[in-house]
Design a protein around this motif. Structure first.
Motif, short mmCIF file in Angstrom:
data_model
loop_
_atom_site.label_atom_id
_atom_site.label_comp_id
_atom_site.label_asym_id
_atom_site.label_seq_id
_atom_site.Cartn_x
_atom_site.Cartn_y
_atom_site.Cartn_z
N VAL A 24 43.87 -6.95 63.03
CA VAL A 24 43.27 -8.22 62.62
C VAL A 24 42.66 -8.91 63.84
O VAL A 24 43.34 -9.10 64.85
CB VAL A 24 44.31 -9.15 61.96
N TYR A 25 41.39 -9.25 63.75
CA TYR A 25 40.73 -10.01 64.81
C TYR A 25 40.84 -11.50 64.49
O TYR A 25 40.58 -11.93 63.37
CB TYR A 25 39.25 -9.59 64.92
N MET A 26 41.23 -12.25 65.50
CA MET A 26 41.45 -13.69 65.31
C MET A 26 41.00 -14.41 66.57
O MET A 26 41.31 -13.97 67.68
CB MET A 26 42.94 -13.92 65.05
N GLY A 27 40.28 -15.49 66.40
CA GLY A 27 39.82 -16.26 67.55
C GLY A 27 41.00 -16.75 68.38
O GLY A 27 42.04 -17.12 67.83
N GLU A 28 40.81 -16.75 69.68
CA GLU A 28 41.89 -17.15 70.58
C GLU A 28 42.38 -18.58 70.26
O GLU A 28 43.57 -18.85 70.26
CB GLU A 28 41.37 -17.11 72.01
N LYS A 29 41.42 -19.44 69.93
CA LYS A 29 41.77 -20.84 69.61
C LYS A 29 42.61 -20.89 68.33
O LYS A 29 43.55 -21.67 68.22
CB LYS A 29 40.48 -21.64 69.43
N ASP A 30 42.26 -20.05 67.36
CA ASP A 30 43.01 -20.02 66.10
C ASP A 30 44.40 -19.41 66.27
O ASP A 30 45.35 -19.79 65.57
CB ASP A 30 42.23 -19.24 65.03
N ILE A 31 44.51 -18.46 67.19
CA ILE A 31 45.83 -17.87 67.46
C ILE A 31 46.79 -18.97 67.92
O ILE A 31 47.95 -19.01 67.52
CB ILE A 31 45.71 -16.74 68.51
N GLU A 32 46.23 -19.91 68.70
CA GLU A 32 47.07 -21.02 69.16
C GLU A 32 47.44 -21.96 68.03
O GLU A 32 48.59 -22.37 67.89
CB GLU A 32 46.33 -21.83 70.22
N ARG A 33 46.45 -22.33 67.21
CA ARG A 33 46.73 -23.39 66.23
C ARG A 33 47.33 -22.87 64.93
O ARG A 33 47.67 -23.65 64.05
CB ARG A 33 45.51 -24.26 65.98
N GLN A 34 47.44 -21.56 64.78
CA GLN A 34 48.02 -21.00 63.56
C GLN A 34 49.13 -20.01 63.91
O GLN A 34 49.21 -18.92 63.36
CB GLN A 34 46.93 -20.31 62.71
N ALA A 35 49.98 -20.43 64.86
CA ALA A 35 51.01 -19.52 65.39
C ALA A 35 51.91 -18.89 64.31
O ALA A 35 52.21 -17.69 64.39
CB ALA A 35 51.86 -20.25 66.43
N PRO A 36 52.35 -19.64 63.30
CA PRO A 36 53.23 -19.01 62.31
C PRO A 36 52.57 -17.80 61.62
O PRO A 36 53.24 -16.80 61.37
CB PRO A 36 53.49 -20.13 61.29
N ASN A 37 51.29 -17.90 61.34
CA ASN A 37 50.63 -16.78 60.69
C ASN A 37 50.46 -15.58 61.62
O ASN A 37 50.49 -14.43 61.18
CB ASN A 37 49.26 -17.20 60.12
N VAL A 38 50.28 -15.85 62.91
CA VAL A 38 50.20 -14.74 63.88
C VAL A 38 51.53 -13.99 63.87
O VAL A 38 51.57 -12.75 63.82
CB VAL A 38 49.87 -15.26 65.29
N ALA A 39 52.62 -14.75 63.86
CA ALA A 39 53.95 -14.12 63.84
C ALA A 39 54.14 -13.31 62.56
O ALA A 39 54.70 -12.20 62.59
CB ALA A 39 55.03 -15.19 63.97
#
Lengths: 259, 390
Positions: free
Chosen positions: B134-149
């Protein structure tokens, strides 16, 4: 003005070296220095990239050069202004020039106005990677032909023989064979593409073939030319001129290392 | 007037497949197969069974009495937030994973903004035992941490997109580049009604179950259907079976960011002009030179400078209306929905609630809001932005 691409290929030349660079990189005003240095070094064709904010088909090197070029203030209008000045000061310049750019900025400029300017400035061909063949044929071909501009199509190892034949029929100038299905500047070993380039050669197409993507050095260049009519170097050239130093010398030294 | 895609992949002047030749075989394969596969009884059976037993469909249509009392009219919530994984996104990923399986693909890639599509993709890949990136913007990785996990726990690899605005647009660029580099074994599960034909139509079809159910559940036509719009997949799913019912007012709600008159906004249809982005002709936010403008929205899922071509066509043909809601108004609406109905909505979805006060509802009006996702993933942002936590 005659189309220099068509004229060049009439003589059925081999081992053609085509160099790509991003307009406005490394510095906004480098276009004329790079063009002159490339011609003096004996490059056969030159492809100028129009930077775009979202270059889908490009790898990290050209993405980065595009980003810097945009920050430097490059635009289609700016490039045309530079080319106009360059032509005025370099009447003897005779290397075919192509522009490579993504469809959206060209559309916003207006395709008719764009082609007209290209013709006035002696641009012989256009490479628009996200302009699909059927849209070209239905919406763009007439304008390109009116302004004597070749449209350069890409083929890849995945392109079917039927489609390659169709592309051949609709091509003027040359066909741009991507040496492996990849964004620009990748690391796939060139040898992996040998079978595919051999197949292309054996199809005996009417249109000459240049291959690009992943060609870095003399060895790659010669390998490519043993199958097709020439090769295109983009990302590696960008890397060469990204380094500190005298731009003109960098270009001369690099081209000499290839030829 | 037809609101469906034509045989060349266009909705009016919008759509098409403006793909580099490098992607031609992939797109051709999809164009030639997607309808036939979708219509096959075996696909239908598995798709419907998974939607029922795995996703939990049909999702309820809930009469929101306290919101209704506040705004007048009868306000119904289509509870896509109750889908497995917490949003409508999984309707599409179920459809596409079944398609990918039938095309013999072994490797799945996706882009994600808020992470809901990434989670939904990681989920179906786990279900089917396929590799998932899954490709995800670096900024979004920060603001959507629960979904990254969540994606990582599901076995997916999350790759940061570090170019441009480091958000959804850039994640989409990276996913397309991945596909160019891996054309044979990989299927790209696009998460919205964007991208080259057949994606806008294909994703709309998989999401159309939303409006199919609304129609059955409401037993009659609503007066309004409201949904938030980033790329536009939940809205298209909610609009789909009402497109040919002209009495139903369709309202898409875009993210205005700090305001449509600022340079921090993602209100594509309000501000944009025709252009080609991510391989389709649509309306997009761009400067005079045709360079894509970096968008802004507090909600990662709406932080996108383009929009699906079908929405561009619905706007131009005046079948649907598109409104814009600021970050601040979306936050207020999120609290209101939480406190009046006991449902914490996703920040994206909160934008749809924020237009209720603008409609001038009559007591007899029936309104359906597509409650596209739940707000768990946004708790960090809510806690940071809302005064009540200070």
């Amino acid at each position: 003005m005659n189309n220099k691409l068509t004229a060049l290929f009439k003589t059925k030349p081999k081992n053609l070296l085509n160099i790509f660079f991003t307009a406005g990189f490394p510095k906004l005003e480098d276009t004329s220095t790079i063009l002159s240095a490339l011609e003096q070094a004996g490059v056969d064709l030159i492809e100028i990239g129009i930077p775009f904010s979202d270059p889908l088909a490009d790898g990290p090197t050209i993405q980065e050069s595009s980003k810097i070029a945009l920050e430097n203030g490059m635009s289609i209008e700016m490039l045309f202004k530079q080319l106009h000045q360059f032509r005025a000061q370099n009447a003897a310049f005779n290397t075919p020039i192509m522009l490579m750019g993504y469809l959206n900025p060209v559309m916003q400029y207006g395709i008719e106005a764009f082609c007209k300017r290209c013709q006035e400035l002696g641009v012989d061909g256009l490479i628009i990677p996200d302009l699909p063949m059927y849209i070209y044929l239905t919406e763009f071909k007439e304008v390109f032909e009116k302004h004597n501009i070749s449209n350069i199509f890409l083929v890849t190892p995945q392109t079917s023989e039927k489609r390659i034949r169709e592309i051949d029929e609709n091509s003027t100038g040359f066909i741009y064979a991507v040496s492996s299905a990849s964004t620009t500047g990748g690391n796939t070993a060139f040898t992996a593409a040998a079978g595919y380039l051999g197949k292309l050669r054996d199809m005996n197409l009417n249109t000459p073939i240049l291959t690009g993507f992943n060609i870095k050095n003399k060895q790659n260049f010669e390998d490519a030319c043993s199958y097709v009519d020439g090769a295109i170097i983009g990302s590696e050239f960008i890397r060469q001129i990204s380094q500190e130093g005298n731009l003109q010398n960098q270009i001369t030294n690099y081209i000499q290392s290839i030829r | 007037m037809s609101y469906q895609v034509d045989k060349n992949g266009f909705y009016g002047e919008f759509g098409g497949a403006f793909i580099p030749e490098l992607l031609y075989p992939n797109i051709e394969e999809l164009q030639e197969n997607y309808l036939e596969i979708e219509k096959s009884p075996a696909f239908q059976e598995e798709f419907n069974q998974l939607l029922k037993d795995y996703v939990g469909r049909p999702t309820p249509l809930f009469l929101a009495k306290r919101l209704s009392a506040k705004y007048g009219g009868e306000i119904w919530l289509k509870r896509e937030d109750l889908c497995h994984t917490g949003a409508h996104k999984i309707n599409n990923t179920i459809g596409q994973i079944l398609l990918a399986e039938r095309l013999g693909k072994k490797r799945i890639i996706a882009e994600t903004g808020a992470g809901q599509h990434g989670v939904a993709t990681a989920t179906v890949c786990a279900l089917k035992g396929l590799q998932c990136i899954v490709y995800m913007g670096e900024k979004d990785i920060e603001r959507q941490a629960p979904n990254v996990a969540r994606m990582k726990m599901l076995g997916a690899e999350v790759r940061p997109a570090t170019s441009g605005s480091k958000t959804l647009k850039d994640a989409t660029n990276e996913a397309m580049r991945d596909w160019i580099n891996n054309p044979e074994d990989t299927h790209y599960i696009i998460g919205s009604v964007v991208g080259p034909h057949p994606y806008p139509d294909m994703v709309a079809r998989y999401q159309s179950v939303i409006s199919k159910e609304i129609k059955e559940q409401l037993q009659g036509l609503p007066d309004y259907v409201i949904a938030c719009v980033g790329g536009g997949s939940n809205a298209m799913g909610a609009f789909y079976h009402f497109l040919d019912d002209p009495s139903v007012q369709l309202i898409g709600v875009e993210a205005a960011g700090l305001g449509v008159h600022t340079d921090k906004t993602a209100a594509t249809l309000t501000l944009g002009t025709p252009g080609v982005l991510h391989a389709s002709r649509s309306i997009m936010m761009q400067d005079k030179d045709g360079q894509v403008v970096e968008p802004h929205s507090i909600s990662a899922g709406l932080d996108y400078p383009g929009i699906g071509p079908a929405h561009a066509w619905l706007k131009v043909s005046e079948r649907a209306q598109y409104l814009a809601v600021t970050d601040a108004d979306a936050l207020t609406a999120a609290v209101e929905c939480s406190r009046l109905e006991g449902i914490i909505p996703a920040l994206e979805t909160a934008h749809a609630f924020a237009v209720l006060g603008r409609l001038g509802l009559k007591p007899t009006d029936r309104v359906v809001i597509n409650l596209s996702g739940r707000g768990d993933k946004d708790m960090d942002t809510y806690m940071k932005e809302l005064d009540l936590f200070q």
